[in-house]
Write an enzyme that holds these catalytic residues in place. Sequence first.
Site, PDB file in Angstrom:
ATOM      1  N   ASP A 352      17.538  30.161  22.139  1.00 49.92           N
ATOM      2  CA  ASP A 352      16.517  30.935  21.229  1.00 49.92           C
ATOM      3  C   ASP A 352      16.113  32.411  21.728  1.00 49.92           C
ATOM      4  O   ASP A 352      15.714  32.543  23.136  1.00 49.92           O
ATOM      5  CB  ASP A 352      15.186  30.187  21.127  1.00 49.92           C
ATOM      6  CG  ASP A 352      14.297  30.815  20.223  1.00 49.92           C
ATOM      7  OD1 ASP A 352      14.572  31.091  18.902  1.00 49.92           O
ATOM      8  OD2 ASP A 352      12.793  30.958  20.585  1.00 49.92           O
ATOM      9  N   GLU A 389      21.177  33.560  20.835  1.00 46.42           N
ATOM     10  CA  GLU A 389      20.679  34.283  19.548  1.00 46.42           C
ATOM     11  C   GLU A 389      20.342  35.312  20.126  1.00 46.42           C
ATOM     12  O   GLU A 389      19.374  35.882  20.917  1.00 46.42           O
ATOM     13  CB  GLU A 389      19.282  33.516  19.338  1.00 46.42           C
ATOM     14  CG  GLU A 389      18.705  34.248  17.947  1.00 46.42           C
ATOM     15  CD  GLU A 389      17.426  33.802  17.286  1.00 46.42           C
ATOM     16  OE1 GLU A 389      16.972  33.715  16.547  1.00 46.42           O
ATOM     17  OE2 GLU A 389      16.790  32.996  18.324  1.00 46.42           O
TER      18      GLU A 389
END
Length: 712
Positions: A352, A389
């Site tokens: 993330d 990401e």
Amino acid sequence: MATTVSSSNVLRSSLIAATRGKAAPLGATVSHEGVNFSLFSREATAVELLLFNREDDAQPTNVITLDPYANRSYHYWHVFVPGMQPGQLYGYRVHGPFDPDMGLRFDADKVLLDPYGRGVVVPKNYNREAARHPGNTTATAMKSVVVDPLAYDWEGDKPLCHPTTLTIIYEMHVAGFTLHRSSGVNEKTRGTYKGLIEKIPYLQGLGITAVELLPVFQFDARDCPPGLVNYWGYAPVSFFAPHQAYSSCKDPLSPVNEFRDMVKALHRAGIEVILDVVFNHTAEGGHDGPTLSFRGIDNNAYYILEGGGSQYANYSGTGNTLNANHPIVRRMIVDSLRYWVEEMHVDGFRFDLASILARDSSGNLMSNPPVLWDIESDPALAGTKMIAEAWDAAGLYQVGSFVGDSWREWNGRFRDDMRSFFRGENGFVRHFADGMLGSGEIYGRKNREAEQSVNFITCHDGFTLNDLVSYDRKHNEANGEDNRDGANDNRSWNCGIEGPTDDPAIEKLRNRQAKNFLIINLLSLGLPMITMGDEVRRTQHGNNNAYCNNDESAWFDWTSLEAHADVHRFMKLLIQRRLMRDMGPERQRMSLTQLISRGLKGWHGVKLDQPDWSDFSHSLALNVELPEENLLVYMIFNAYWEQLEFELPVIADDKTFWHRWIDTYLDSPQDIVEWQQAPAILDRTYRVGSRSVVALWTSRGTETPTRSTKRP
């Protein structure tokens, strides 16, 4: 030497004869003789190890005070407790100066989690607010659990290591997958690792090869607006402990064992396990956040600080930013990854806001971030799928430039371009073509395989596929922030009416658009990822930021499986065909550029060899060769609002025909058919309906069609 002091309400009468212990390894390490504890804290003046019988004990049963001379080596505080067993609950009190202006936030009234704790228990009266204010938190704090990672029978299980060329990722929420009463899962196991095990046959039937689980590291479910709950789990308090609430049994060791049971069961079904990991921030928040662990142990080491140490840098958008390239934090991140691979048998990680890992202690971008190269070069992680990401909340966008050779990247540009093309925007036909062929403008120069690009249309963050074709704007009122939260740029289209409708024409168009997106996601070059429930048009009623909605609006509604059986069937057949491909070792070594040069036979428009690349073009055709299968495939993409007549490539052999595999304009079951049952097309042109996709194939061999069709 460590001393043991019994509390005023001793639940265990005997004192513990603790000894010096060792600095390594960090955390609580079990041996036949007992347990060794080790904690890093550079600025601490004293450390106490607290032992508990129950998670909601108002007092510790024993307090072991570490001698700063005998129980400290460099900045590591350590002690050995003989006779201790797995399952013991514990926490720390760490003494030191409270000087926020200098980044020092010690508070000896707070019970702290072990950063390396392998298990966590949460008392029923856990109080996040109490951890934000002065006062003792013994009864209301989370506690760590002593875990023996070796106390489990894996029965020969190991990570699967599927090639990325044959990987299809299904992003899902562990609890949300089975919490709905329609799931058929026993009420006691709904929303748990065990509940997910019961639904593995569904995942097998769908055909996916990997699940990507939203965060399963222990998180603070209270890190959310008042009256709501942190459902997604992007609020970690531990990087080693599986989330306790996802266990069907409340024994302190159950989450570890039940998580492993789930991994083992998924592996037996041929499904890999990828974890969505959050190494960019913690649930402790900004300067007014709670003291749960890291803040009270070594605030200067664990977080990027600003203003001389008084403020937290906020590149994550959640109040703080983990100081990932600090040596201690780097080691913790790599140790965490190794633990989940070696002891928990996971197959990969999705990071993330991974771009934060490229920032130094001042928040500046590093050209060679040590933590990323530590991960890249660790032999224990070789072969583990690493997905980034590649952006953060402060605007750092690294899609196509993320550091490292083994990383895959969430391709946000692919998502945006495909959405824009199919809602009929001008100027996207070239971007659409590039995305279909692996986003060569981004990745072609890297000499990397096509699967560097993780292609997705939707993910947990944003509209579901159903909502993407049903809403023009977000509807996040339930989040309690007056609809201010969540992205405004969704590139969605409601097909004529906002939200649910009984209009059959609009419903048919939405179904068609959903299938168009599934085709693009699963047949483009790259590593495809689909989102839980998109195969049955799961809706969140227009909420594009459902992180705090742990209710039916965010769960998988299994009644949709019948309501949208045609979309479910459509996806299954798409996946089935993708996995039929004969990749072979030669194909798996090919770079994106080599693959395109080998297979691409040309772009076309309504006329052969005349593609329209103008900004006002909304249609395109693609001719591709699959040499391993001796096939040609002709795909036609019509995002125009009227039907168009496309010329078909001429086949020299008059006994060979084009076969219609897909036409999204047609009703089910003609919208997609079994590959080998595709009817022959006898015409030299094909009329493509408005906003639809057609896929035809022909064999290089000689054949006689068993069925034929003039046109749809």
